[in-house]
Motif scaffolding. Structure first.
Motif, PDB file in Angstrom:
ATOM      1  N   ILE A 113       0.844  -1.219   0.000  1.00 14.96           N
ATOM      2  CA  ILE A 113       0.000   0.000   0.000  1.00 14.96           C
ATOM      3  C   ILE A 113       0.867   1.252   0.000  1.00 14.96           C
ATOM      4  CG2 ILE A 113      -1.821   1.309   1.163  1.00 14.96           C
ATOM      5  CD1 ILE A 113      -2.753  -1.258   2.525  1.00 14.96           C
ATOM      6  N   GLN A 114       1.683   1.418   1.036  1.00 10.93           N
ATOM      7  CA  GLN A 114       2.381   2.690   1.250  1.00 10.93           C
ATOM      8  C   GLN A 114       3.262   3.130   0.072  1.00 10.93           C
ATOM      9  OE1 GLN A 114       5.783   3.499   1.955  1.00 10.93           O
ATOM     10  NE2 GLN A 114       5.240   5.653   2.213  1.00 10.93           N
ATOM     11  N   PRO A 115       4.081   2.228  -0.531  1.00 11.56           N
ATOM     12  CA  PRO A 115       4.957   2.713  -1.610  1.00 11.56           C
ATOM     13  C   PRO A 115       4.193   3.250  -2.822  1.00 11.56           C
ATOM     14  CG  PRO A 115       5.672   0.556  -0.829  1.00 11.56           C
ATOM     15  CD  PRO A 115       4.321   0.819  -0.229  1.00 11.56           C
ATOM     16  N   ASN A 135      -7.273   5.352  -4.587  1.00 12.93           N
ATOM     17  CA  ASN A 135      -7.438   4.027  -5.197  1.00 12.93           C
ATOM     18  C   ASN A 135      -6.454   3.007  -4.614  1.00 12.93           C
ATOM     19  OD1 ASN A 135      -9.495   4.945  -6.798  1.00 12.93           O
ATOM     20  ND2 ASN A 135      -8.223   5.277  -8.608  1.00 12.93           N
ATOM     21  N   CYS A 136      -5.204   3.420  -4.431  1.00 10.03           N
ATOM     22  CA  CYS A 136      -4.179   2.515  -3.881  1.00 10.03           C
ATOM     23  C   CYS A 136      -4.529   2.090  -2.460  1.00 10.03           C
ATOM     24  CB  CYS A 136      -2.810   3.199  -3.860  1.00 10.03           C
ATOM     25  SG  CYS A 136      -2.166   3.565  -5.485  1.00 10.03           S
ATOM     26  N   ILE A 137      -4.940   3.070  -1.655  1.00  8.05           N
ATOM     27  CA  ILE A 137      -5.250   2.771  -0.250  1.00  8.05           C
ATOM     28  C   ILE A 137      -6.531   1.952  -0.155  1.00  8.05           C
ATOM     29  CG2 ILE A 137      -5.800   3.778   2.004  1.00  8.05           C
ATOM     30  CD1 ILE A 137      -4.007   6.205   1.155  1.00  8.05           C
ATOM     31  N   PHE A 141      -6.836  -1.563   1.593  1.00  5.99           N
ATOM     32  CA  PHE A 141      -7.647  -1.667   2.820  1.00  5.99           C
ATOM     33  C   PHE A 141      -8.768  -2.698   2.669  1.00  5.99           C
ATOM     34  CE2 PHE A 141      -6.942   2.460   5.493  1.00  5.99           C
ATOM     35  CZ  PHE A 141      -5.614   2.094   5.673  1.00  5.99           C
ATOM     36  N   GLN A 142      -9.277  -2.876   1.455  1.00  2.02           N
ATOM     37  CA  GLN A 142     -10.309  -3.907   1.258  1.00  2.02           C
ATOM     38  C   GLN A 142      -9.739  -5.283   1.635  1.00  2.02           C
ATOM     39  OE1 GLN A 142     -11.405  -3.189  -2.828  1.00  2.02           O
ATOM     40  NE2 GLN A 142     -12.975  -1.700  -2.290  1.00  2.02           N
ATOM     41  N   ALA A 143      -8.520  -5.549   1.186  1.00  5.97           N
ATOM     42  CA  ALA A 143      -7.868  -6.825   1.510  1.00  5.97           C
ATOM     43  C   ALA A 143      -7.516  -6.890   2.990  1.00  5.97           C
ATOM     44  CB  ALA A 143      -6.612  -6.990   0.656  1.00  5.97           C
ATOM     45  N   GLN A 171      -0.629   4.278   8.360  1.00  5.59           N
ATOM     46  CA  GLN A 171      -1.319   4.122   7.072  1.00  5.59           C
ATOM     47  C   GLN A 171      -2.749   4.656   7.151  1.00  5.59           C
ATOM     48  OE1 GLN A 171       0.232   3.230   4.151  1.00  5.59           O
ATOM     49  NE2 GLN A 171      -1.679   4.095   3.362  1.00  5.59           N
ATOM     50  N   VAL A 172      -3.393   4.492   8.295  1.00  3.68           N
ATOM     51  CA  VAL A 172      -4.741   5.073   8.456  1.00  3.68           C
ATOM     52  C   VAL A 172      -4.649   6.603   8.431  1.00  3.68           C
ATOM     53  CG1 VAL A 172      -6.739   5.311   9.991  1.00  3.68           C
ATOM     54  CG2 VAL A 172      -5.682   3.064   9.686  1.00  3.68           C
ATOM     55  N   ALA A 173      -3.600   7.143   9.029  1.00  4.85           N
ATOM     56  CA  ALA A 173      -3.410   8.603   8.985  1.00  4.85           C
ATOM     57  C   ALA A 173      -3.247   9.079   7.539  1.00  4.85           C
ATOM     58  CB  ALA A 173      -2.201   9.001   9.825  1.00  4.85           C
ATOM     59  N   ASN A 174      -2.502   8.321   6.735  1.00  2.00           N
ATOM     60  CA  ASN A 174      -2.380   8.646   5.312  1.00  2.00           C
ATOM     61  C   ASN A 174      -3.744   8.606   4.631  1.00  2.00           C
ATOM     62  OD1 ASN A 174       0.375   8.911   5.493  1.00  2.00           O
ATOM     63  ND2 ASN A 174       0.879   7.038   4.419  1.00  2.00           N
ATOM     64  N   ALA A 175      -4.521   7.568   4.944  1.00  2.00           N
ATOM     65  CA  ALA A 175      -5.854   7.422   4.345  1.00  2.00           C
ATOM     66  C   ALA A 175      -6.717   8.634   4.672  1.00  2.00           C
ATOM     67  CB  ALA A 175      -6.519   6.144   4.857  1.00  2.00           C
ATOM     68  N   GLU A 176      -6.654   9.069   5.923  1.00  2.00           N
ATOM     69  CA  GLU A 176      -7.462  10.230   6.333  1.00  2.00           C
ATOM     70  C   GLU A 176      -6.974  11.495   5.625  1.00  2.00           C
ATOM     71  OE1 GLU A 176      -6.983   9.819  10.561  1.00  2.00           O
ATOM     72  OE2 GLU A 176      -8.731   8.477  10.724  1.00  2.00           O
ATOM     73  N   ARG A 177      -5.661  11.598   5.448  1.00  2.00           N
ATOM     74  CA  ARG A 177      -5.106  12.776   4.777  1.00  2.00           C
ATOM     75  C   ARG A 177      -5.563  12.839   3.315  1.00  2.00           C
ATOM     76  NH1 ARG A 177       0.407  12.099   4.794  1.00  2.00           N
ATOM     77  NH2 ARG A 177       1.112  12.951   2.827  1.00  2.00           N
ATOM     78  N   PHE A 178      -5.705  11.647   2.702  1.00  2.00           N
ATOM     79  CA  PHE A 178      -6.154  11.594   1.302  1.00  2.00           C
ATOM     80  C   PHE A 178      -7.669  11.424   1.187  1.00  2.00           C
ATOM     81  CE2 PHE A 178      -1.632  10.155   0.797  1.00  2.00           C
ATOM     82  CZ  PHE A 178      -1.201  11.269   0.085  1.00  2.00           C
ATOM     83  N   LYS A 179      -8.355  11.662   2.314  1.00  2.00           N
ATOM     84  CA  LYS A 179      -9.838  11.692   2.341  1.00  2.00           C
ATOM     85  C   LYS A 179     -10.470  10.372   1.861  1.00  2.00           C
ATOM     86  CE  LYS A 179     -10.179  16.749   2.053  1.00  2.00           C
ATOM     87  NZ  LYS A 179      -8.808  16.936   2.576  1.00  2.00           N
ATOM     88  N   VAL A 180      -9.881   9.267   2.283  1.00  2.00           N
ATOM     89  CA  VAL A 180     -10.455   7.946   1.997  1.00  2.00           C
ATOM     90  C   VAL A 180     -11.631   7.725   2.951  1.00  2.00           C
ATOM     91  CG1 VAL A 180     -10.017   5.444   2.132  1.00  2.00           C
ATOM     92  CG2 VAL A 180      -8.285   6.969   1.150  1.00  2.00           C
ATOM     93  N   ASP A 181     -12.753   7.265   2.418  1.00  2.00           N
ATOM     94  CA  ASP A 181     -13.916   6.937   3.247  1.00  2.00           C
ATOM     95  C   ASP A 181     -13.590   5.674   4.047  1.00  2.00           C
ATOM     96  OD1 ASP A 181     -16.369   6.324   4.358  1.00  2.00           O
ATOM     97  OD2 ASP A 181     -17.284   5.695   2.466  1.00  2.00           O
ATOM     98  N   MET A 182     -13.540   5.800   5.386  1.00  2.00           N
ATOM     99  CA  MET A 182     -13.171   4.662   6.235  1.00  2.00           C
ATOM    100  C   MET A 182     -14.390   3.817   6.637  1.00  2.00           C
ATOM    101  SD  MET A 182      -9.901   4.574   6.456  1.00  2.00           S
ATOM    102  CE  MET A 182      -9.679   3.433   7.828  1.00  2.00           C
TER     103      MET A 182
END
Length: 218
Positions: A113-115, A135-137, A141-143, A171-182
């Motif tokens: 995920i991260q790279p 899309n990457c995150i 995260f689905q998996a 990684q969750v902090a990154n997701a929040e920064r990129f506005k991923v719906d958690m």
């Protein structure tokens, strides 16, 4: 013991780097005091590209850790070294199956995920960078949500904090920064919330670093 081996460890870190945050959590959990040298990945075209830092880490990435007379890069390699030299508290379970699950989850995040949403990749994406990162995150995260439904207790693998948890929270902090719906990831969300209540995760948080900009501090 040589002077280099006896010296206080030096961590080269950027407040917002998720890989640096993993190592800061490990150092905090293991009670290892260290000096921090900030490397600003944005300023001056990226301080990681300086000749001085390239000599320290040819990959020109953070984190890097000077410890016991050697310099290590790659967050999981650093965490494994800390685990072997400071075994308490344990970040890898003794049970081989649980240990494998911890490594699997850590690798899933650190390699899968991260790279893909790292700064160097996003720079290439231009105006599509937000969509690309999401899309990457999301696919990762689905998996991960599915895996954690089988391995999790209070934390990623059972009820003890492990190397997997050190990868999850940044990684969750990154997701929040990129506005991923958690919303679709209740297990990830629950574990993340529990971990953020722990002191080692609080003091290592990006909002509480020496190089955190004033407007992002808590």
């Amino acid at each position: 013991m040589s002077a280099a081996a006896a010296a206080k460890p030096i961590l080269y870190s950027y407040f917002r780097s998720s890989c640096s945050w993993r190592v800061r959590i490990a150092l905090a959990l293991k009670g290892i005091s260290y000096d921090l040298v900030p490397v600003n990945l944005i300023k001056d075209g990226g301080q990681q590209f300086s000749a001085e830092f390239k000599a320290l880490n040819p990959m020109q990435q953070v984190p890097a850790l000077k410890i016991d007379g050697i310099t290590l890069s790659q967050s999981l390699a650093i965490i494994n070294y800390l685990e072997e030299t400071h075994p308490n508290p344990r970040l890898l379970p003794q049970d081989p199956k649980k240990r494998a699950q911890v490594r699997m989850i850590a690798d899933h995040i650190a390699s899968g995920i991260q790279p893909l949403q790292n700064l160097s990749v996003l720079k290439q994406m231009g105006e599509k960078k937000m969509e690309w990162a999401q899309n990457c995150i999301t696919s990762g995260f689905q998996a991960l949500e599915q895996i954690l439904q089988h391995t999790a207790g209070r934390y990623c693998v059972g009820d003890e904090v492990s190397m997997a948890d050190l990868c999850l929270v940044p990684q969750v902090a990154n997701a929040e920064r990129f506005k991923v719906d958690m919303g679709p990831y209740p297990t990830i969300t629950r574990i993340n919330k529990a971990l953020l209540e722990l002191e080692a995760f609080k003091i290592s948080h990006p909002s509480r670093q020496p190089d955190t900009p004033a407007e992002l501090r808590v």
